[in-house]
Design a protein around this motif. Structure first.
Motif, PDB file in Angstrom:
ATOM      1  N   GLY A  47       0.791  -1.216   0.000  1.00 17.23           N
ATOM      2  CA  GLY A  47       0.000   0.000   0.000  1.00 17.23           C
ATOM      3  C   GLY A  47       0.827   1.271   0.000  1.00 17.23           C
ATOM      4  O   GLY A  47       1.880   1.363  -0.627  1.00 17.23           O
ATOM      5  N   ALA A  48       0.344   2.280   0.738  1.00 13.36           N
ATOM      6  CA  ALA A  48       0.991   3.597   0.739  1.00 13.36           C
ATOM      7  C   ALA A  48       2.399   3.541   1.314  1.00 13.36           C
ATOM      8  O   ALA A  48       3.309   4.228   0.831  1.00 13.36           O
ATOM      9  N   ASP A  49       2.607   2.717   2.338  1.00 13.60           N
ATOM     10  CA  ASP A  49       3.944   2.611   2.929  1.00 13.60           C
ATOM     11  C   ASP A  49       4.945   2.008   1.945  1.00 13.60           C
ATOM     12  O   ASP A  49       6.119   2.388   1.922  1.00 13.60           O
ATOM     13  N   LEU A  50       4.488   1.048   1.152  1.00 15.45           N
ATOM     14  CA  LEU A  50       5.341   0.482   0.105  1.00 15.45           C
ATOM     15  C   LEU A  50       5.830   1.582  -0.811  1.00 15.45           C
ATOM     16  O   LEU A  50       7.034   1.686  -1.099  1.00 15.45           O
ATOM     17  N   ARG A  51       4.924   2.401  -1.268  1.00 17.05           N
ATOM     18  CA  ARG A  51       5.325   3.443  -2.221  1.00 17.05           C
ATOM     19  C   ARG A  51       6.268   4.462  -1.583  1.00 17.05           C
ATOM     20  O   ARG A  51       7.262   4.860  -2.193  1.00 17.05           O
TER      21      ARG A  51
END
Length: 361
Positions: free
Chosen positions: A324-328
Motif C-alpha cells: 500500500g501507501a507505505d510500500l510506495r
C-alpha cells in the motif's frame, strides 16, 4: 591472528554456500537453479497451533514463483512448506535461484508469474517491459528491508562518524551496496572519497577472510555472512546496522527485496493474487515470531546452510511485509537515492504510478 585464520578455514565452505542475491548486483548467469524444495514442518511443544487456512474466495490457481537464496526468501519458507505438503490454498510452485540474473529472463519471457527480487531490479524490469503506461510488471510488497551491516574487528566504531579515517572493505562496487554506503556516509557528513577509503573486493568471502584475519579491520557485509563471521571470528562485532543508519538520515526506510507480479497474470487472477499476498504476509509473520522453526525451514530449503545461522540471522535480515501507501513511500525514497547515484541502477528513470499495486484496490 592464527586463531582468526583458523575459524575461516573451518567456515569457508558454509560461507561459499551463502548467496546474498537480494543485495547483489550480478553473478554468474550460468549457475544452476535450485529445484523447488520440499521440507518437513518443524514444531515446538510450546508453539501455538497454526491457524487454519481460510476458505478460498478465488478459484484455486497455480502460481509459478521465482525467488532467491538469502534473506529475500526467509519470509516465504512457511508458505513453501505448506505448498510442498499440499496444504496451501493455492498451488504455489516455488523455485529458488542463485542470482537475479537467472530470474530476469524468466520474468521477461513469461516463465514465472510472481518473483521475489532486489528492489532496484524490479524498477529495471518495469523499464524493460514498457515503462509508464505499458509495463508488464507491478510491485506489490516489500519483503526485506536492509541486510547490510558494518562489522569491526575491534571496538572503536559505534556510529557512522567514527568511520572517519578508516579503510572499509566491501563488495558491490557499482551496485546497491556501494550506493547505500556512500549515501549514509554523505548524509552523516563524511566524504566517501576523502574521509574514508573504501576497498571493494569481488566476493563476500574475501571480505570475511580479511576482516577475520586483520585486527582493527572494518567491513560491510550482508546477512547472513555477517552472522557467520560474528559467530566464528573472535573479536568481530556488528558496529553499525546500515538499516538503522539509513533511517537516521533518510525519510524513507532502506529496502532490499520486493514482490513483483506480471500484469497479464494479475489481470486474470487478481483475487487469487490478493490471497497469495495474505498468505505471504502470514508467512513473514511466522518467520519473525518463530525464528527457531523458521530457521529449520530456511536451512531445509537450502537458503542458509545451517539452521542455527538462519535463526540468528533473521532479526538482522529485517524480514517484513509492507504494501500500500507505505510500500510506495519507502520504495520511492530508496529508488530516488539509487537514481541520483546511477540512473542505470533503476532502469534509467524512476517508475511511474502504474508500477505500484495495492491489494484489494
Amino acid at each position: 591472528m592464527s586463531a582468526r585464520r583458523g575459524w575461516f578455514a573451518a567456515a569457508q565452505a558454509a560461507l561459499l554456500a551463502l548467496a546474498l542475491a537480494a543485495c547483489a548486483g550480478t553473478a554468474d548467469p550460468g549457475a544452476a537453479p535450485t529445484a523447488p524444495v520440499s521440507s518437513s514442518p518443524t514444531s515446538s511443544p510450546s508453539a501455538p497451533a497454526p491457524e487454519p487456512t481460510p476458505e478460498p474466495t478465488a478459484e484455486r490457481t497455480t502460481f509459478r514463483i521465482a525467488t532467491l537464496k538469502g534473506p529475500t526468501t526467509m519470509g516465504l519458507v512457511e508458505l513453501m512448506d505448506e505448498a510442498a505438503q499440499g496444504t496451501a490454498r493455492h498451488d504455489y510452485q516455488v523455485t529458488v535461484y542463485g542470482t537475479p540474473d537467472e530470474v530476469l529472463p524468466k520474468i521477461l519471457q513469461g516463465d514465472v508469474d510472481v518473483a521475489l527480487v532486489p528492489a532496484n531490479l524490479a524498477s529495471v524490469l518495469y523499464a524493460k517491459t514498457g515503462g509508464d503506461g505499458g509495463a508488464k510488471v507491478k510491485v506489490a510488497a516489500i519483503n526485506t528491508l536492509g541486510v547490510l551491516q558494518v562489522l569491526e574487528a575491534g571496538d572503536t566504531v559505534h556510529a557512522v562518524a567514527d568511520l572517519r579515517g578508516h579503510t572499509i572493505l566491501s563488495t558491490g562496487k557499482g551496485a546497491s551496496p556501494q550506493y547505500v554506503l556512500e549515501h549514509v556516509l554523505t548524509e552523516a557528513g563524511l566524504d566517501p572519497t576523502k574521509d574514508v577509503t573504501i576497498e571493494y573486493l569481488s566476493e563476500a568471502t574475501e571480505v570475511a577472510a580479511r576482516l577475520a584475519a586483520t585486527p582493527g579491520a572494518v567491513a560491510v557485509l550482508p546477512q547472513p555472512y555477517a552472522t557467520v563471521v560474528t559467530k566464528q571470528a573472535e573479536g568481530v562485532r556488528v558496529a553499525i546496522d546500515l538499516t538503522d543508519a539509513w533511517a537516521d538520515v533518510t525519510p524513507s526506510r532502506l529496502v532490499t527485496g520486493v514482490v513483483v507480479v506480471r500484469t497479464p497474470f494479475l489481470a486474470e487472477h487478481r483475487a487469487a493474487f490478493d490471497e497469495f499476498l495474505a498468505d505471504y504476509r502470514a508467512s513473514t509473520q511466522f518467520t519473525n515470531e518463530h525464528p527457531d522453526e523458521a530457521g529449520a525451514l530456511i536451512a531445509a530449503a537450502g537458503i542458509v546452510p545451517a539452521a542455527a545461522v538462519a535463526t540468528a540471522a533473521i532479526p538482522a535480515s529485517h524480514v517484513t511485509y509492507i504494501d500500500g501507501a507505505d510500500l510506495r513511500t519507502d520504495l520511492d525514497g530508496y529508488l530516488a537515492v539509487l537514481f541520483a547515484a546511477n540512473p542505470a541502477s533503476v532502469g534509467g528513470a524512476l517508475p511511474g504510478d502504474d508500477f505500484y499495486y495495492t491489494p484489494g484496490g
